[in-house]
Design an enzyme around this catalytic site. Structure first.
Site, PDB file in Angstrom:
ATOM      1  N   TYR A 249       8.283  35.524  27.534  1.00 28.31           N
ATOM      2  CA  TYR A 249       7.914  34.100  27.442  1.00 28.31           C
ATOM      3  C   TYR A 249       8.283  33.334  28.720  1.00 28.31           C
ATOM      4  O   TYR A 249       7.423  32.650  29.300  1.00 28.31           O
ATOM      5  CB  TYR A 249       8.594  33.468  26.227  1.00 28.31           C
TER       6      TYR A 249
ATOM      7  N   LYS B  35       5.733  31.484  31.599  1.00 33.56           N
ATOM      8  CA  LYS B  35       5.703  30.061  31.937  1.00 33.56           C
ATOM      9  C   LYS B  35       5.915  29.848  33.444  1.00 33.56           C
ATOM     10  O   LYS B  35       5.357  28.920  34.041  1.00 33.56           O
ATOM     11  CB  LYS B  35       6.759  29.311  31.120  1.00 33.56           C
TER      12      LYS B  35
HETATM   13  N1  LIG Z   1       8.333  23.569  21.046  1.00 33.64           N
HETATM   14  C1  LIG Z   1       9.101  23.768  22.085  1.00 33.64           C
HETATM   15  O1  LIG Z   1      10.334  23.684  21.985  1.00 33.64           O
HETATM   16  C2  LIG Z   1       8.497  24.050  23.443  1.00 33.64           C
HETATM   17  C3  LIG Z   1       9.308  23.895  24.585  1.00 33.64           C
HETATM   18  C4  LIG Z   1       8.745  24.107  25.847  1.00 33.64           C
HETATM   19  C5  LIG Z   1       7.410  24.462  25.962  1.00 33.64           C
HETATM   20  N2  LIG Z   1       6.646  24.613  24.829  1.00 33.64           N
HETATM   21  C6  LIG Z   1       5.233  24.931  25.038  1.00 33.64           C
HETATM   22  O2  LIG Z   1       4.485  23.810  24.579  1.00 33.64           O
HETATM   23  C7  LIG Z   1       3.152  24.218  24.218  1.00 33.64           C
HETATM   24  C8  LIG Z   1       2.789  23.637  22.877  1.00 33.64           C
HETATM   25  O3  LIG Z   1       3.672  24.154  21.908  1.00 33.64           O
HETATM   26  P1  LIG Z   1       4.068  23.367  20.572  1.00 33.64           P
HETATM   27  O4  LIG Z   1       5.537  23.300  20.544  1.00 33.64           O
HETATM   28  O5  LIG Z   1       3.269  22.122  20.450  1.00 33.64           O
HETATM   29  O6  LIG Z   1       3.627  24.481  19.496  1.00 33.64           O
HETATM   30  P2  LIG Z   1       2.861  24.457  18.096  1.00 33.64           P
HETATM   31  O7  LIG Z   1       3.210  25.748  17.459  1.00 33.64           O
HETATM   32  O8  LIG Z   1       3.128  23.179  17.372  1.00 33.64           O
HETATM   33  O9  LIG Z   1       1.312  24.471  18.532  1.00 33.64           O
HETATM   34  C9  LIG Z   1       0.723  25.543  19.193  1.00 33.64           C
HETATM   35  C10 LIG Z   1      -0.743  25.603  18.792  1.00 33.64           C
HETATM   36  O10 LIG Z   1      -1.371  26.617  19.589  1.00 33.64           O
HETATM   37  C11 LIG Z   1      -2.282  27.317  18.767  1.00 33.64           C
HETATM   38  N3  LIG Z   1      -2.539  28.648  19.329  1.00 33.64           N
HETATM   39  C12 LIG Z   1      -1.722  29.740  19.312  1.00 33.64           C
HETATM   40  N4  LIG Z   1      -2.306  30.776  19.914  1.00 33.64           N
HETATM   41  C13 LIG Z   1      -3.523  30.336  20.346  1.00 33.64           C
HETATM   42  C14 LIG Z   1      -4.596  30.973  21.033  1.00 33.64           C
HETATM   43  N5  LIG Z   1      -4.538  32.266  21.390  1.00 33.64           N
HETATM   44  N6  LIG Z   1      -5.701  30.237  21.319  1.00 33.64           N
HETATM   45  C15 LIG Z   1      -5.772  28.937  20.932  1.00 33.64           C
HETATM   46  N7  LIG Z   1      -4.791  28.294  20.264  1.00 33.64           N
HETATM   47  C16 LIG Z   1      -3.672  28.995  19.979  1.00 33.64           C
HETATM   48  C17 LIG Z   1      -1.612  27.369  17.396  1.00 33.64           C
HETATM   49  O11 LIG Z   1      -2.549  27.605  16.345  1.00 33.64           O
HETATM   50  C18 LIG Z   1      -0.971  25.990  17.336  1.00 33.64           C
HETATM   51  O12 LIG Z   1      -1.815  25.046  16.701  1.00 33.64           O
HETATM   52  C19 LIG Z   1       3.168  25.737  24.323  1.00 33.64           C
HETATM   53  O13 LIG Z   1       2.626  26.111  25.566  1.00 33.64           O
HETATM   54  C20 LIG Z   1       4.649  26.084  24.270  1.00 33.64           C
HETATM   55  O14 LIG Z   1       4.918  27.328  24.890  1.00 33.64           O
HETATM   56  C21 LIG Z   1       7.167  24.421  23.589  1.00 33.64           C
END
Ligand SMILES: NC(=O)c1ccc[n+]([C@@H]2O[C@H](COP(=O)([O-])OP(=O)(O)OC[C@H]3O[C@@H](n4cnc5c(N)ncnc54)[C@H](O)[C@@H]3O)[C@@H](O)[C@H]2O)c1
Length: 262
Positions: A156, A160
């Site tokens: 992961y 990123k």
């Molecule tokens: N939540 C955290 O703590 C956090 C921290 C830093 C970065 N991020 C990053 O933020 C971004 C958004 O994450 P979030 O926390 O809103 O997550 P989330 O789980 O709420 O939403 C992610 C969405 O992506 C969709 N998804 C998954 N695989 C997919 C694919 N192959 N094609 C299309 N859609 C797909 C899922 O169905 C989901 O609706 C991601 O890139 C994640 O890595 C999250």
């Protein structure tokens, strides 16, 4: 209210969390939004919410790991709204904490496929429309973990970091086409994904319990909220950021400068 007026945007992973919050905020700011997600029911629910508030949006079922689905997102934008100005590569797979030697080759490959190659394929599909529009904006969600990686995230965190590098390449190469490329780096965010990073006892906690536990180590005493990221995305997508490209923007409530606390 009109900071994105007239702009046509695709947001991936827009059925939940940051993508959902950003789709809603983009529409409030006057953008026409393709709400793309692998889970079409979630995308449709977000579209209904946007339309009920008077905004314009269309749902698109797309798995960004498939190049044909990346093209489908762009075709949807063109068919529904007549072009494309912003592509926000936000969808990604998380990785549950795991010792690096226990991460299977298949898990590593899947995370890289979605998080890195998926973003690349979506950018490639969007590029011809950006050229037709005389420019465009690539955004992506990376993570604080890209620059301050923890252990047990062998696929992961590097995925990123790769996004940051990829977007710097795009920024460098595409300024000639009036295309900007910037990356948002959120800290721990209160979304359904937060729990999916946890293993062991923490994996059985509720979303709220996990958010509360993480909040205790955050300088402002709370997790990042999806709307915090959405506000940053509006700025970077807007013309207010016209001279900003190849940049990373931390939205982590100061966690990176206070890392000694946890
Ligand atoms: N939540 C955290 O703590 C956090 C921290 C830093 C970065 N991020 C990053 O933020 C971004 C958004 O994450 P979030 O926390 O809103 O997550 P989330 O789980 O709420 O939403 C992610 C969405 O992506 C969709 N998804 C998954 N695989 C997919 C694919 N192959 N094609 C299309 N859609 C797909 C899922 O169905 C989901 O609706 C991601 O890139 C994640 O890595 C999250």
């Amino acid at each position: 209210m009109d900071r994105l007026k007239g702009k046509i945007a695709i947001i991936t992973g827009a059925g939940s969390g940051m993508g959902r919050a950003t789709a809603i905020k983009f529409a409030q700011e006057g953008a026409k939004v393709v709400v793309a997600d692998i889970a079409v029911d979630k995308a449709e629910a977000v579209v209904a919410e946007i339309k009920a508030a008077g905004g314009e949006a269309v749902a698109c079922q797309a798995d960004i790991a498939k190049s044909e689905d990346c093209q489908k997102m762009v075709d949807t934008a063109v068919k529904a709204f007549g072009g494309l100005n912003v592509l926000y590569n936000n969808a990604a797979l998380p990785q549950k904490e795991i010792e690096f030697q226990n991460c299977s080759d298949e898990e590593f490959e899947r995370i890289m496929r979605v998080n890195v190659q998926g973003a690349f394929m979506a950018c490639k599909a969007a590029y011809p429309e950006f050229l037709k529009a005389g420019g465009g904006v690539f955004l992506a969600t990376a993570s604080l973990g890209a620059i301050m990686p923890r252990g047990k995230s062998i696929a992961y965190s590097p995925s990123k970091a790769a996004i940051i590098c990829m977007y710097k390449v795009l920024a460098s190469e595409l300024a000639k086409d009036n295309i900007r490329a910037n990356v948002i780096l959120p800290g721990p965010t209160a979304s359904p994904m937060l729990k999916q990073f946890m293993a062991g006892d923490r994996a059985t906690m509720s979303d709220e319990e996990i958010a509360n536990a993480v909040s205790a180590s955050m300088p402002f005493g709370r997790c990042v909220e999806p709307t915090d990221v959405a506000d940053a995305a509006v700025f970077l997508a807007s013309d207010e950021a016209r001279m900003i490209t190849g940049e990373t923007l931390l939205v982590d409530g100061g966690r990176s400068v206070a890392r000694g606390r946890d």
